[in-house]
Design an enzyme around this catalytic site. Structure first.
Site, PDB file in Angstrom:
ATOM      1  N   THR A  83       0.547  -1.529 -63.670  1.00 35.04           N
ATOM      2  CA  THR A  83       1.205  -2.373 -64.272  1.00 35.04           C
ATOM      3  C   THR A  83       1.581  -3.651 -63.493  1.00 35.04           C
ATOM      4  OG1 THR A  83       3.324  -3.001 -65.423  1.00 35.04           O
ATOM      5  CG2 THR A  83       3.195  -0.918 -63.867  1.00 35.04           C
ATOM      6  N   CYS A 197      -1.215  -9.430 -66.270  1.00 36.90           N
ATOM      7  CA  CYS A 197      -0.861  -8.365 -67.113  1.00 36.90           C
ATOM      8  C   CYS A 197      -2.022  -7.358 -67.544  1.00 36.90           C
ATOM      9  CB  CYS A 197      -0.318  -8.753 -68.577  1.00 36.90           C
ATOM     10  SG  CYS A 197       0.402  -7.507 -69.454  1.00 36.90           S
TER      11      CYS A 197
END
Length: 230
Positions: A83, A197
């Site tokens: 992440t 992202c």
């Protein structure tokens, strides 16, 4: 091949992308029936997202640190945090374990430098685009980082959480992302775009981006594999 520990579930859609791409990269490099030697620990993203929204980064850091310790106990010889946003607590997690962590922004900066790109757009969650933890890591490497307008940042953030994290790829959102990247390229003289992202690669890639794409998931995977095979 050393064991890669993947700390994911943020969202599981992107962790699945990580796992697939890591195994494809192993197959491409080693051939035959080779696959990745890895351990995956997947969290409940709903709990993490609530901590993000509340700004409770200390609690989030403690939680992910405990998860990383479980990965290490399971045999991981390095940890990859699957992440971008939760690299906000990278330091807290690294201090909790004795094996190395590979920072996602470092592999991205390496790729930008290799491509000769000095000014780059950053797309990601609102936390990644607006807080300093990610941009400063890149700027510390001599890069200039720009982000979309406030309205476009809101659109990108909502698309990530309301669509991509749920496995939805919507054509109208894809068109909006393409428009945002094109606008940045025209107005800010940007040379490339960071998919900051890990879900954005499900929507935007080199085939439909107006600018050269630097997909942090793919770059992180390559860095982890380099480490594993070194």
């Amino acid at each position: 091949m050393r064991v890669i520990g993947m700390l994911g579930g943020m969202s599981w859609e992107s962790t699945s992308y990580y796992y697939q791409e890591l195994n494809r990269a192993v197959r491409d490099r080693l051939g035959g029936l080779h696959s990745a030697h890895c351990v995956v620990y997947s969290v409940d993203f709903d709990a993490v997202e609530r901590m993000q929204a509340a700004g409770d980064w200390e609690r989030a850091g403690n939680y992910l640190a405990e998860c990383a310790q479980r990965l290490e106990a399971a045999g991981a010889e390095c940890v990859v945090l699957c992440t971008n946003t939760m690299h906000r607590v990278f330091g807290e997690v690294q201090r909790a374990i004795s094996v190395p962590m590979l920072h996602i922004a470092d592999s991205t900066a390496d790729a930008l430098e290799s491509a000769g790109v000095r000014k780059v757009a950053l797309l990601g969650t609102r936390y990644t685009m607006e807080q300093a933890f990610y941009r400063e890591r890149l700027e510390g490497r001599g890069l200039t980082v720009v982000v979309p307008s406030a309205a476009d940042r809101d659109l990108v953030h909502r698309t990530i959480f309301d669509e991509l994290c749920l496995g939805k790829t919507v054509d109208s959102s894809r068109a909006e992302f393409e428009r945002i990247v094109a606008d940045l390229g025209r107005s800010d003289d940007v040379e490339g775009v960071i998919l900051g992202c890990t879900e954005i690669g499900l929507l935007l890639g080199q085939e439909n981006s107006p600018l050269p794409v630097f997909d942090t998931t793919l770059l992180h995977v390559e860095a982890a594999l380099d480490w594993s095979l070194r």
